[in-house]
Design a protein around this motif. Structure first.
Motif, PDB file in Angstrom:
ATOM      1  N   GLY A 114       0.816  -1.214   0.000  1.00 13.69           N
ATOM      2  CA  GLY A 114       0.000   0.000   0.000  1.00 13.69           C
ATOM      3  C   GLY A 114       0.845   1.258   0.000  1.00 13.69           C
ATOM      4  N   GLN A 115       1.916   1.248   0.788  1.00  9.87           N
ATOM      5  CA  GLN A 115       2.815   2.407   0.814  1.00  9.87           C
ATOM      6  C   GLN A 115       3.545   2.567  -0.513  1.00  9.87           C
ATOM      7  OE1 GLN A 115       4.893   0.995   4.267  1.00  9.87           O
ATOM      8  NE2 GLN A 115       3.919   2.487   5.636  1.00  9.87           N
ATOM      9  N   ARG A 116       3.909   1.439  -1.136  1.00  7.32           N
ATOM     10  CA  ARG A 116       4.561   1.528  -2.443  1.00  7.32           C
ATOM     11  C   ARG A 116       3.591   2.058  -3.506  1.00  7.32           C
ATOM     12  NH1 ARG A 116       6.928  -3.278  -0.423  1.00  7.32           N
ATOM     13  NH2 ARG A 116       5.417  -4.604  -1.498  1.00  7.32           N
ATOM     14  N   CYS A 117       2.323   1.753  -3.360  1.00  4.75           N
ATOM     15  CA  CYS A 117       1.321   2.298  -4.275  1.00  4.75           C
ATOM     16  C   CYS A 117       1.235   3.820  -4.115  1.00  4.75           C
ATOM     17  CB  CYS A 117      -0.038   1.648  -4.005  1.00  4.75           C
ATOM     18  SG  CYS A 117      -1.337   2.118  -5.175  1.00  4.75           S
ATOM     19  N   TRP A 118       1.267   4.284  -2.874  1.00  6.43           N
ATOM     20  CA  TRP A 118       1.241   5.731  -2.648  1.00  6.43           C
ATOM     21  C   TRP A 118       2.514   6.394  -3.174  1.00  6.43           C
ATOM     22  CZ3 TRP A 118      -2.120   9.342  -1.974  1.00  6.43           C
ATOM     23  CH2 TRP A 118      -3.351   9.052  -1.412  1.00  6.43           C
ATOM     24  N   ASP A 119       3.644   5.714  -3.076  1.00  8.17           N
ATOM     25  CA  ASP A 119       4.876   6.263  -3.645  1.00  8.17           C
ATOM     26  C   ASP A 119       4.725   6.461  -5.150  1.00  8.17           C
ATOM     27  OD1 ASP A 119       6.091   6.278  -1.178  1.00  8.17           O
ATOM     28  OD2 ASP A 119       7.140   4.368  -1.476  1.00  8.17           O
ATOM     29  N   ALA A 120       4.087   5.503  -5.806  1.00  8.85           N
ATOM     30  CA  ALA A 120       3.860   5.621  -7.252  1.00  8.85           C
ATOM     31  C   ALA A 120       2.902   6.765  -7.567  1.00  8.85           C
ATOM     32  CB  ALA A 120       3.323   4.304  -7.804  1.00  8.85           C
ATOM     33  N   ILE A 121       1.898   6.942  -6.715  1.00 10.48           N
ATOM     34  CA  ILE A 121       0.961   8.061  -6.907  1.00 10.48           C
ATOM     35  C   ILE A 121       1.701   9.387  -6.785  1.00 10.48           C
ATOM     36  CG2 ILE A 121      -1.018   9.256  -5.871  1.00 10.48           C
ATOM     37  CD1 ILE A 121      -2.095   6.450  -5.086  1.00 10.48           C
ATOM     38  N   ARG A 122       2.590   9.500  -5.810  1.00 14.09           N
ATOM     39  CA  ARG A 122       3.348  10.744  -5.629  1.00 14.09           C
ATOM     40  C   ARG A 122       4.207  11.045  -6.865  1.00 14.09           C
ATOM     41  NH1 ARG A 122       0.003  11.904  -2.258  1.00 14.09           N
ATOM     42  NH2 ARG A 122       0.192  11.303  -0.068  1.00 14.09           N
ATOM     43  N   ARG A 123       4.820  10.009  -7.430  1.00 19.27           N
ATOM     44  CA  ARG A 123       5.619  10.227  -8.636  1.00 19.27           C
ATOM     45  C   ARG A 123       4.747  10.723  -9.786  1.00 19.27           C
ATOM     46  NH1 ARG A 123       8.403   5.531  -6.841  1.00 19.27           N
ATOM     47  NH2 ARG A 123       7.019   4.196  -8.056  1.00 19.27           N
ATOM     48  N   PHE A 124       3.559  10.177  -9.896  1.00 16.16           N
ATOM     49  CA  PHE A 124       2.647  10.598 -10.956  1.00 16.16           C
ATOM     50  C   PHE A 124       2.195  12.037 -10.747  1.00 16.16           C
ATOM     51  CE2 PHE A 124      -1.602  10.931 -12.867  1.00 16.16           C
ATOM     52  CZ  PHE A 124      -1.314  10.537 -14.165  1.00 16.16           C
ATOM     53  N   GLN A 125       1.958  12.423  -9.516  1.00 14.69           N
ATOM     54  CA  GLN A 125       1.565  13.807  -9.248  1.00 14.69           C
ATOM     55  C   GLN A 125       2.653  14.776  -9.689  1.00 14.69           C
ATOM     56  OE1 GLN A 125       0.188  12.689  -4.974  1.00 14.69           O
ATOM     57  NE2 GLN A 125      -0.719  14.687  -5.393  1.00 14.69           N
ATOM     58  N   GLN A 126       3.897  14.410  -9.414  1.00 16.31           N
ATOM     59  CA  GLN A 126       5.010  15.293  -9.793  1.00 16.31           C
ATOM     60  C   GLN A 126       5.232  15.313 -11.302  1.00 16.31           C
ATOM     61  OE1 GLN A 126       8.317  13.844  -7.497  1.00 16.31           O
ATOM     62  NE2 GLN A 126       7.318  14.259  -5.530  1.00 16.31           N
ATOM     63  N   ASP A 127       4.969  14.191 -11.959  1.00 15.11           N
ATOM     64  CA  ASP A 127       5.191  14.097 -13.406  1.00 15.11           C
ATOM     65  C   ASP A 127       4.142  13.158 -13.993  1.00 15.11           C
ATOM     66  OD1 ASP A 127       6.143  14.185 -15.953  1.00 15.11           O
ATOM     67  OD2 ASP A 127       8.020  13.124 -15.538  1.00 15.11           O
ATOM     68  N   VAL A 151      -6.892   1.147   0.090  1.00 16.20           N
ATOM     69  CA  VAL A 151      -5.529   1.631  -0.123  1.00 16.20           C
ATOM     70  C   VAL A 151      -5.432   3.151  -0.085  1.00 16.20           C
ATOM     71  CG1 VAL A 151      -5.603   1.742  -2.649  1.00 16.20           C
ATOM     72  CG2 VAL A 151      -3.440   1.206  -1.490  1.00 16.20           C
ATOM     73  N   LEU A 152      -6.503   3.858  -0.471  1.00 19.73           N
ATOM     74  CA  LEU A 152      -6.473   5.325  -0.448  1.00 19.73           C
ATOM     75  C   LEU A 152      -6.951   5.897   0.884  1.00 19.73           C
ATOM     76  CD1 LEU A 152      -7.802   6.238  -4.022  1.00 19.73           C
ATOM     77  CD2 LEU A 152      -5.437   6.041  -3.225  1.00 19.73           C
ATOM     78  N   GLY A 153      -7.526   5.061   1.738  1.00 13.50           N
ATOM     79  CA  GLY A 153      -8.018   5.552   3.022  1.00 13.50           C
ATOM     80  C   GLY A 153      -9.243   6.437   2.891  1.00 13.50           C
ATOM     81  N   ASP A 154      -9.989   6.299   1.799  1.00 13.53           N
ATOM     82  CA  ASP A 154     -11.184   7.117   1.547  1.00 13.53           C
ATOM     83  C   ASP A 154     -12.402   6.210   1.661  1.00 13.53           C
ATOM     84  OD1 ASP A 154     -13.294   8.603   0.473  1.00 13.53           O
ATOM     85  OD2 ASP A 154     -11.998   9.644  -0.947  1.00 13.53           O
ATOM     86  N   MET A 155     -13.164   6.374   2.732  1.00 11.64           N
ATOM     87  CA  MET A 155     -14.314   5.504   2.953  1.00 11.64           C
ATOM     88  C   MET A 155     -15.440   5.767   1.970  1.00 11.64           C
ATOM     89  SD  MET A 155     -13.389   3.484   5.276  1.00 11.64           S
ATOM     90  CE  MET A 155     -14.948   2.704   5.665  1.00 11.64           C
ATOM     91  N   ASP A 156     -15.490   6.950   1.387  1.00 11.45           N
ATOM     92  CA  ASP A 156     -16.565   7.279   0.457  1.00 11.45           C
ATOM     93  C   ASP A 156     -16.240   6.796  -0.962  1.00 11.45           C
ATOM     94  OD1 ASP A 156     -18.152   8.573   2.400  1.00 11.45           O
ATOM     95  OD2 ASP A 156     -16.937  10.378   2.214  1.00 11.45           O
ATOM     96  N   ARG A 157     -15.093   7.204  -1.486  1.00 10.20           N
ATOM     97  CA  ARG A 157     -14.760   6.860  -2.866  1.00 10.20           C
ATOM     98  C   ARG A 157     -13.949   5.576  -2.976  1.00 10.20           C
ATOM     99  NH1 ARG A 157     -13.098  12.186  -6.211  1.00 10.20           N
ATOM    100  NH2 ARG A 157     -13.447  10.649  -7.857  1.00 10.20           N
ATOM    101  N   GLN A 158     -13.501   5.057  -1.841  1.00  9.93           N
ATOM    102  CA  GLN A 158     -12.703   3.830  -1.806  1.00  9.93           C
ATOM    103  C   GLN A 158     -11.555   3.920  -2.821  1.00  9.93           C
ATOM    104  OE1 GLN A 158     -15.848   0.860  -2.208  1.00  9.93           O
ATOM    105  NE2 GLN A 158     -16.065   0.746  -0.003  1.00  9.93           N
ATOM    106  N   ASP A 159     -11.391   2.918  -3.681  1.00 14.67           N
ATOM    107  CA  ASP A 159     -10.280   2.959  -4.640  1.00 14.67           C
ATOM    108  C   ASP A 159     -10.735   3.370  -6.039  1.00 14.67           C
ATOM    109  OD1 ASP A 159     -11.741   0.654  -5.047  1.00 14.67           O
ATOM    110  OD2 ASP A 159     -10.017  -0.579  -5.582  1.00 14.67           O
TER     111      ASP A 159
END
Length: 376
Positions: A114-127, A151-159
């Motif tokens: 899950g943390q590695r997925c967020w790392d990938a999201i951060r890279r996408f945000q930057q580029d 994985v996103l911690g969003d109970m409403d929109r989930q993934d």
């Protein structure tokens, strides 16, 4: 799966942290299944019916000796639409094995899927280019399928934002969901950016609200042990002076008491004659014994904390040498233990101890510091 902890085992004197969850284990004698604990440790060890590792667990799952859902239980009805579903994918042996691998990473302080997925999201945000979107896909698919909705911690929109982002423009999400547009991809990127801004605002607000939190961890906890000196108290003062039975006369409420313990039990007595007998006891232990046998004041439960706090303040303000020893404990948590005091006053290993003497000693220590630095 619901993980519980903490637990641990000791290897060569080193503590190895672990957590546990329930699995279904097959009885080899009658082929019936029953609930059992599966324990996972930071070093990769796994324990259920035997000590094993991830590879061994894979074999146990494949053989059916361990099951992750109750064998024979009815399955939930199939969802008409994956896009509209609020349930995660069902737990499978393969998915559970990925979850156990994640748990080992978490316990050992390494990044989880899950943390590695967020790392990938951060890279996408930057580029936000196509190659970084592919990296998100790979990281997302590495997350155990039954926990991807969290994985996103969003109970409403989930993934759902990830599922939209990972669907090609012009294709339907999950085969039956909305058809993805370039604008929807841009909205997902904006969703992640807004989330970061919200987190930043929350951290800024918390930094203001919690501005008085200690910037670093305090000193190690100090345990005040009850010690018996059959030949009398040592001449060289030490941390034993923190004990309530230490013979340091205190003037409190118009009387002089040979120790905090004398004062506490004398003031608890309903009868004046009992008060004087307790005050004049030859030792703190005798004062406690006489006080425990005397009739208590009716209002004592409502005032005893204030009395103990006042006696401790009197002891350490009236004896500067003792105050220096209390101050030497720094900002340590003080665990006041013993055999004779009630759990209300002492720390106890069974969880019943409220450690009020330790807490009041910390408060007294803080008051001594304040007197040194504040005017007046």
């Amino acid at each position: 799966m619901t993980w519980r902890g903490p637990t641990y085992r000791t290897v060569d004197g080193q503590r190895i942290d672990g957590e546990w969850c329930h699995v279904w284990r097959r009885d080899p004698w009658n082929d019936r299944h029953y609930l059992d604990d599966l324990i996972v440790f930071a070093d990769g060890a796994v324990r259920c019916e035997e000590r094993t590792d991830l590879h061994g667990l894979e074999k146990l799952l494949a053989s059916g000796r361990i099951a992750v859902t109750e064998p024979g239980a009815s399955k939930p009805p199939e969802e008409q639409s994956m896009w509209l579903s609020r349930r995660g994918e069902p737990v499978t042996p393969e998915g559970f094995l990925l979850e156990v691998a994640d748990k080992i990473e978490e316990l050992s302080g390494r990044p989880t899927s899950g943390q590695r997925c967020w790392d990938a999201i951060r890279r996408f945000q930057q580029d936000p280019n196509e190659s970084n979107r592919v990296l998100i896909r790979e990281a997302y698919l590495a997350v155990p399928p039954h926990v991807r909705i969290y994985v996103l911690g969003d109970m409403d929109r989930q993934d759902r934002p990830l599922r939209i982002l990972l669907t090609e423009v012009g294709a339907a999400v999950d085969g039956g969901g909305p058809v993805v547009t370039a604008e929807m991809h841009a909205d997902v990127l904006d969703y992640f950016n807004r989330g970061d801004e919200g987190v930043a605002r929350e951290e800024e607000s918390r930094a203001v609200d919690h501005a008085d939190d200690p910037p670093t961890a305090g000193q190690a906890a100090f345990t005040s042990l009850e010690t018996i000196y059959p030949r009398g108290w040592p001449d060289v003062l030490g941390l034993f002076v923190l004990r309530n039975e230490f013979p340091a006369p205190v003037v409190f409420a118009g009387e002089t008491y040979p120790s905090v313990l004398h004062g506490y039990w004398a003031l608890s007595a309903a009868d004046a004659a009992d008060h004087d007998q307790i005050r004049d006891a030859p030792s703190g232990r005798e004062a406690r014994d006489r006080g425990g046998r005397a009739e208590r004041r009716a209002d004592w439960p409502r005032m005893r904390l204030a009395v103990m706090g006042g006696l401790l303040e009197a002891k350490f303000t009236q004896h500067p040498d003792l105050a220096e020893i209390l101050l030497s404990t720094g900002d340590s948590v003080i665990s006041y233990t013993g055999h004779w005091d009630s759990p209300f006053w002492r720390d106890a290993s069974d969880g019943r101890g409220r450690n009020w003497v330790g807490r009041l000693l910390e408060l007294t220590r803080s008051g001594l510091v304040a007197r040194q630095v504040l005017p007046g």
